[in-house]
Design an enzyme around this catalytic site. Structure first.
Site, PDB file in Angstrom:
ATOM      1  N   ASP A  48      80.383  98.034  81.285  1.00 13.79           N
ATOM      2  CA  ASP A  48      80.216  96.510  81.714  1.00 13.79           C
ATOM      3  C   ASP A  48      81.029  95.399  80.917  1.00 13.79           C
ATOM      4  OD1 ASP A  48      79.219  93.888  82.197  1.00 13.79           O
ATOM      5  OD2 ASP A  48      77.074  94.268  81.797  1.00 13.79           O
TER       6      ASP A  48
ATOM      7  N   HIS B 261      79.040  96.219  85.654  1.00  9.71           N
ATOM      8  CA  HIS B 261      78.003  95.353  85.440  1.00  9.71           C
ATOM      9  C   HIS B 261      77.018  95.599  86.482  1.00  9.71           C
ATOM     10  CE1 HIS B 261      75.667  91.704  84.407  1.00  9.71           C
ATOM     11  NE2 HIS B 261      75.894  91.135  85.539  1.00  9.71           N
TER      12      HIS B 261
ATOM     13  N   SER C 125      71.443  90.621  84.107  1.00  8.97           N
ATOM     14  CA  SER C 125      72.366  89.536  84.241  1.00  8.97           C
ATOM     15  C   SER C 125      71.585  88.030  83.975  1.00  8.97           C
ATOM     16  CB  SER C 125      73.061  89.729  85.385  1.00  8.97           C
ATOM     17  OG  SER C 125      74.128  88.866  85.686  1.00  8.97           O
TER      18      SER C 125
END
Length: 399
Positions: free
Chosen positions: A334, A367, A168
């Protein structure tokens, strides 16, 4: 590694505020003679970086792995968190015998500049005024974070990294490392990330920021002067963001439409559904460990990130001729950083003649899958690092 004791929940907010200046971790301090040059044109000095270190540095200083944390993470990647008392946020991947093996590698994880767990940020004390920075703190970027990390490594006497790893926002930092300091990075594992934020992601971040700033207790970012905290606004921001970290399938599997501790609806605006109760818990627990202004600064840093923009709009030019080895990983569910964005990174790396492997992992965990026990991801990470270690001449007895 610095050992810390878990704290009682009723002191969490006070202890988190204390961590901003006096962290329960290692600290590197940089004086006025070593300013951090920020993209906004300001020299930040003095400043400090809080970090954790695990394992041992080998004789030729060639076994360092830098872990870059995500938006709401921090340096406590593989040890008990000093505020929450919970285990490290990436203990699925980091530790003895794990893919990032602390018996083999020297592992460093730093709290980013702008954070709230010991690195200089809006909740730190401004030495010029003796008061907390608040919104007087300059706006920071992902490249600023990476420059600070480079200064930390210089401070530790580490010239080159065996690997930089992150997911991320941490993955954004990992990619930035490979463009800003290609000669210092042998390998990079970039997970669930992109080279720039999409319009949708910027929109979600703006929603969160507006929720914080609309809370009467935000008080123009000076809430700490009145011993206040915009808990409601930050809690709502966390709830909205947390939805983007999951997937519809995961939410359905975990909660469906089940009611929370009741047989029939209350016909009110109480948390009738389990998913509502879950989100409220996520929001309320988050505000005890995170600073509201830091949330504004770090989301803004992600919004501004755009590697191609720094290379005349041509992403492949960022890695032209690079010798760094890459592994890019995405997850099918995601929708915050979809696989299409990871493929764009891979295509740019290929166009720049980089050595790159790519894996799209099928999972319904969204995610957040990179933080969870997803066996395929763990094994891919292990295989990539093992291969890179072999190419780098690191053996299991590299200490």
């Amino acid at each position: 590694m610095v050992n810390v004791k878990p704290l009682k929940s009723d002191t969490a907010s006070t202890e988190r505020a204390h961590e901003a200046d006096h962290p329960s971790s290692l600290v590197a301090q940089f004086g006025a003679d070593k300013p951090l040059r920020l993209d906004c044109g300001i020299d930040l000095a003095p400043f400090q970086i809080a970090y954790q270190a695990y394992g041992q540095l080998n004789a030729d200083r060639s076994n360092t792995i830098l872990i870059c944390h995500a938006l709401t993470g921090d340096q406590h990647v593989a040890n008990v968190h000093p505020v929450t008392g919970k285990p490290g946020w990436w203990e699925t991947l980091v530790g003895s015998g794990k893919p990032i093996d602390t018996d083999r590698y020297f592992v460093v994880c730093a709290n980013v500049v702008g954070g709230c767990m010991g690195s200089t940020g809006p909740s730190s004390t401004n030495p010029a005024t003796g008061k907390l920075w608040g919104l007087d703190f300059p706006v920071i970027t992902i490249p600023d974070m990476v420059r600070a990390q480079a200064m930390l490594l210089d401070h530790l006497g580490i010239e080159k990294l065996f690997a930089v790893v992150g997911g991320s926002m941490g993955g954004m930092q990992a990619l930035q490392w490979t463009t800003a300091y290609p000669e210092r990075v042998f390998s990079a594992l970039a997970v669930a990330c992109s080279t720039r934020h999409s319009a949708q992601n910027i929109a979600f971040h703006e929603l969160g920021r507006q929720a914080v700033m609309a809370d009467p207790d935000w008080r123009g970012g000076r809430y700490f002067e009145d011993d206040a905290h915009p808990r409601r606004g930050l809690g709502v921001a966390r709830m909205a963001a947390h939805i983007t970290y999951l997937s519809d399938a995961a939410l359905h599997r975990k909660f469906g439409r089940r009611l929370q501790d009741r047989e029939v609806p209350t016909f009110s605006f109480d948390a009738d559904f389990e998913v509502e109760s879950y989100l409220r818990h996520q929001g309320s627990s988050f505000v005890e460990r995170f600073d509201a202004n830091s949330y504004l600064y770090l989301t803004r840093a992600m919004d501004y990130f755009d590697i191609a923009a720094d290379h005349d709009g041509v992403l492949a030019e960022a890695w032209r001729g690079t010798r760094t080895r890459f592994c890019v990983v995405s997850f099918t569910s995601d929708w915050l950083f979809p696989t299409s964005e990871s493929r764009a990174v891979v295509h740019a790396l290929n166009a720049g003649s980089a050595r790159v492997s790519f894996a799209e992992i099928e999972t319904d965990r969204g995610h957040d899958a990179f933080l969870l026990d997803v066996p395929e991801f763990i094994e891919i990470s292990r295989a990539f690092l093992e291969s890179a270690a072999s190419a780098h001449g690191l053996t299991s007895a590299s200490r």
